[in-house]
Scaffold this motif. Sequence first.
Motif, PDB file in Angstrom:
ATOM      1  N   GLY B  33       0.816  -1.220   0.000  1.00 45.17           N
ATOM      2  CA  GLY B  33       0.000   0.000   0.000  1.00 45.17           C
ATOM      3  C   GLY B  33       0.846   1.264   0.000  1.00 45.17           C
ATOM      4  O   GLY B  33       0.465   2.278  -0.617  1.00 45.17           O
ATOM      5  N   LEU B  34       1.977   1.207   0.674  1.00 45.52           N
ATOM      6  CA  LEU B  34       2.880   2.366   0.706  1.00 45.52           C
ATOM      7  C   LEU B  34       3.483   2.614  -0.674  1.00 45.52           C
ATOM      8  O   LEU B  34       3.523   3.754  -1.167  1.00 45.52           O
ATOM      9  N   VAL B  35       3.938   1.542  -1.295  1.00 46.39           N
ATOM     10  CA  VAL B  35       4.541   1.674  -2.625  1.00 46.39           C
ATOM     11  C   VAL B  35       3.483   2.134  -3.639  1.00 46.39           C
ATOM     12  O   VAL B  35       3.773   2.940  -4.523  1.00 46.39           O
ATOM     13  N   GLU B  36       2.262   1.656  -3.462  1.00 43.90           N
ATOM     14  CA  GLU B  36       1.171   2.126  -4.336  1.00 43.90           C
ATOM     15  C   GLU B  36       0.994   3.645  -4.203  1.00 43.90           C
ATOM     16  O   GLU B  36       0.848   4.353  -5.204  1.00 43.90           O
ATOM     17  N   ALA B  37       1.040   4.136  -2.967  1.00 45.01           N
ATOM     18  CA  ALA B  37       0.889   5.581  -2.745  1.00 45.01           C
ATOM     19  C   ALA B  37       2.059   6.359  -3.343  1.00 45.01           C
ATOM     20  O   ALA B  37       1.878   7.439  -3.922  1.00 45.01           O
TER      21      ALA B  37
END
Lengths: 298, 298
Positions: B33-37
Amino acid sequence: MKLDINNYIKFWAKKVDSWLEQYVISNSQYIDGLVEAMRYSLFAGGKRLRPALIYSSFGIFDGYFDKVTPFAAAVEMLHTYSLIHDDLPAMDDDDLRRGKPTNHVVYGEGVAILAGDALLTKAFEIMTSSSLNPDVDPVMMLEAANKLAIATGEKGMVGGQYADLKAEGGFFNDGTVSFIHLNKTAALISYCCELGAILGYATDEEKKDMSQFGKKIGLAFQIIDDILDLTCTTEELGKNAKSDLKKEKATYPAIFGIEKSRKIADDLIFSAFGILDKYGEAAVPLRELASFVVERKN
Amino acid sequence: MKLDINNYIKFWAKKVDSWLEQYVISNSQYIDGLVEAMRYSLFAGGKRLRPALIYSSFGIFDGYFDKVTPFAAAVEMLHTYSLIHDDLPAMDDDDLRRGKPTNHVVYGEGVAILAGDALLTKAFEIMTSSSLNPDVDPVMMLEAANKLAIATGEKGMVGGQYADLKAEGGFFNDGTVSFIHLNKTAALISYCCELGAILGYATDEEKKDMSQFGKKIGLAFQIIDDILDLTCTTEELGKNAKSDLKKEKATYPAIFGIEKSRKIADDLIFSAFGILDKYGEAAVPLRELASFVVERKN
């Protein structure tokens, strides 16, 4: 050989503090307030455990300690940024740290975010500065800065903080807790131990030893932190006690209970000691620091 | 020689984008989710003006452009972090950027702060990586990373953003506005132009020329940005129009009016052209980019 570990940590803390004192200063009226906010958290009374680890690891391989100081100061800046951002309302929402109001409580959220950004950036400014580090080989400087970035980026500390944020509210298992602790806390502590070895021109195997040692004590450090959060008062901690419990944070005690968590921490320290065996007397300070990590009361 | 400047910018943007595409990826379910953001803002449709400046400056001194790509990607990461943090509610509180909801609107404030932190850290990870940059001299890499940190830290971009935040509400004069624009925007653009020279093994004088050129067009860029904020619609801009006016932001038009501000920008570009004179045909791309900066419509 027996060290007074508290005095030992303070000895190195003084070196780092006086360096930081001179280096983190404003050069324009327009940023006076920003630099004040950076300094507020930088000099809020942190123990400077990370610098002590860096100097102690370095001491196994080399004796020219002055070379280490800018790097230790940079790591402390990076650590301070992580605390400022972690305390923000959108993150852990803590208003007390080291017995003082947190950065955003004093300066506002916008300034706290920027003070953190500036400290993070400045850590890399220092580690890549040839003029500040004339006696460090450029290849070593790159290795030091690169490994710091890896240890603290999305695949390290920031990733751990993200997982921590997402795990609040009780949705986690032991895999989540391990991931969080290894990344949020142990990655930087492991880096500190490896950094001493890098600056001391250690071999790859020695660097790996230091990194492994740091990983184990870093994990133990966070487990003890979680236990202290449950067993200490706010006054003893200098930050709000039982805040993990209130937020249903992913912690070792939440999964394993206090007693078993303490056993895990003790085992980690014992295993960390094993790595130091071959380094003999030179590793006494690191060994004492490891003991300090599990025996500390706040 | 006449360039199609839009295609020229796109040509380099593609190189940077495909590099970023492969490099900014998750290695664990816990940080997906962090990398997606991080990727959300990284691939939100930015023009990639800064990479174009880096490649164009480099092209004056050298022709091995592949060497430049990781550095251009790192700068774009750093630029993206600054936009994510600037848009936060505690800062400019903008909900629209490049026609899309801003990072914190989509992922929440906590994740947006962390995505910014991770992009900032990753920029330095890339610039200090010997394995990613095998053909760049370590001393040059240190210079590139160190000057990036200085340009974007408290004495550069973050300092400018701080002054900007403090000047909201109409309490500023032309000194404040100059400080803000020079630091918030021009420092990084100036760095981009100098970076091309650093990577191209230019002389100190040539590096200074590129830095000065970049400073002038960076200042012009921000003045035009301020004018567009007043004269364009939200649809044309992809971000909320007249937001500077609403927040009583420190801008050139607020001090000098639109007409005089445009004159100042034109004069800056003219003066920037002068610096390029001695570089002849090799500097055509930089010259065209400078013109693009003042002639752009969003």
